[in-house]
Design a protein around this motif. Sequence first.
Motif, mmCIF file in Angstrom:
data_model
loop_
_atom_site.group_PDB
_atom_site.id
_atom_site.type_symbol
_atom_site.label_atom_id
_atom_site.label_comp_id
_atom_site.label_asym_id
_atom_site.label_seq_id
_atom_site.Cartn_x
_atom_site.Cartn_y
_atom_site.Cartn_z
ATOM 1 N N HIS A 30 -4.086 1.353 -7.987
ATOM 2 C CA HIS A 30 -5.420 1.643 -7.456
ATOM 3 C C HIS A 30 -5.563 3.160 -7.342
ATOM 4 C CE1 HIS A 30 -9.165 0.848 -5.350
ATOM 5 N NE2 HIS A 30 -8.795 1.707 -4.418
ATOM 6 N N SER B 230 -8.615 0.241 -10.575
ATOM 7 C CA SER B 230 -9.231 -0.262 -9.356
ATOM 8 C C SER B 230 -8.695 -1.661 -9.093
ATOM 9 C CB SER B 230 -10.763 -0.315 -9.501
ATOM 10 O OG SER B 230 -11.359 -0.897 -8.346
ATOM 11 N N ARG B 231 -7.839 -1.768 -8.069
ATOM 12 C CA ARG B 231 -7.209 -3.048 -7.725
ATOM 13 C C ARG B 231 -6.590 -3.709 -8.961
ATOM 14 N NH1 ARG B 231 -8.455 -1.150 -3.377
ATOM 15 N NH2 ARG B 231 -9.037 -2.302 -1.486
ATOM 16 N N ALA C 34 -2.682 -0.380 -3.928
ATOM 17 C CA ALA C 34 -3.412 -1.004 -2.823
ATOM 18 C C ALA C 34 -3.334 -2.504 -3.018
ATOM 19 C CB ALA C 34 -4.873 -0.540 -2.788
ATOM 20 N N ASN D 22 0.837 -1.200 0.000
ATOM 21 C CA ASN D 22 0.000 0.000 0.000
ATOM 22 C C ASN D 22 0.874 1.254 0.000
ATOM 23 O OD1 ASN D 22 -2.743 -1.306 0.410
ATOM 24 N ND2 ASN D 22 -1.638 -2.091 2.198
ATOM 25 N N ARG E 232 -9.848 1.171 -15.591
ATOM 26 C CA ARG E 232 -11.228 1.638 -15.645
ATOM 27 C C ARG E 232 -11.452 2.708 -16.711
ATOM 28 N NH1 ARG E 232 -13.815 -2.500 -13.701
ATOM 29 N NH2 ARG E 232 -13.459 -2.928 -11.475
#
Length: 418
Positions: free
Chosen positions: A206, A226-227, A201, A168, A231
């Motif tokens: 992320h 996103s992870r 993340a 992270n 997107r």
Amino acid sequence: MLLLLGVPVLAQAQTATVVPRVAIGEGTAAKPNFKDCYQVIRNDSVRLFYDADYLLTPSACASIRRLTRITPDGNFTGEARDYWMDENVLALRVRYVNGKADGPIEQFARSGKPVVRGQLAQGVPTGEWHYWYANGQPRQVLRFPAEGGFRIVAYWDSTGARRATDGNGYWEGAPPPNYVTSGSGAWLPERTYFRFRGPVAEGLPHGQWQSIDTRTNQPFSDEMFSRGRFRSGQLSTKPRYGSAVLTTPKVVLEMEAPGATAERFRLGLACAERERRQQLRAEFEQLAMPKNALSFEAYGQQLHRKLLNFSNQPWYAQLPANAPVVCGIDSLGNVTTVLAASGPLQAVVREAVKDLPRWTPATVRGHYALCGFVVRLDRGRDQVRINPMANTGQIAWTPQLVQAYWEAVLARELGKTP
């Protein structure tokens, strides 16, 4: 087209002397003689010579030498040890099983400090890998899972500040170069000139990420993840043609095992060609391209407006879809040479540039460099584009040579020369 050359196996008593295979392209101009890139020590033991990108190179200009064994079918076997030739220190250590790198792998900087340490399973990175900067400071820890790709475990920036912990935080890095064959048959690293940066993340991109063009240090794209899943995204600057919206990511995180290119036996450049390109690169780094008070786009727009005054003339209607005009700039920034295949187009551009701002000429190490720009009248798109150019050659440019040079440029633009 690539050719895979087989390698002769020479009988010698009860053993065989073997040399590696080599993958090359067509052509010979910049390609070295393969026999200059290796030495047979005895039987199956060989010494191979590479440049810093692990392309096969004559020993006279190599950066790395590899000591290893070769199987009769041309694959590495057993331990391979690479050494930085100038410093005579270990550069890389890896073991091969069944022609694939397998087991621990270590890479070292010229100072002898480690830069990469990890584990390979039949050529594929696996488990945790540790990376260091050349000065010995920790850089990152990556984890390679069985399903492929990698996860970011930890990251430190070049100042030593820790930016990611336990998957992270923040990460920044560059993809390895791809390799393309030149017209001469030599393989060259194709630098992507991009760095990627953004939040992570659980070890994956992320949030908002950027790709950075390292030549300008400016953002090239902005993308949302996103992870690890892309997107949306768009180019940071709207392109001249098409949409700025991205349907696939520019940010692609890939990692290759150190020295993997060595296993492909690709020929790099001959020493003379390598030296020539290094000199050109050094000159280019000292080159300041010609500039104008107007942006190139605005300069082209003003030229276009002047040309449109003649759009009802028969000669204008007879111009090809793309009509180039070559313009030379003197040491005072004046456009003194204007050449085109169409006499009327040449005359109109010659008069039009007189009303536009003077140029700042190109320089190399502060001295004038022969320079100019190509005006491209694109009638299909109804626009004019400006492409600046400069010559870094150390030549005594007489008026006759200057004229001949720009005539050759025009011939090239018209497709009349290779």
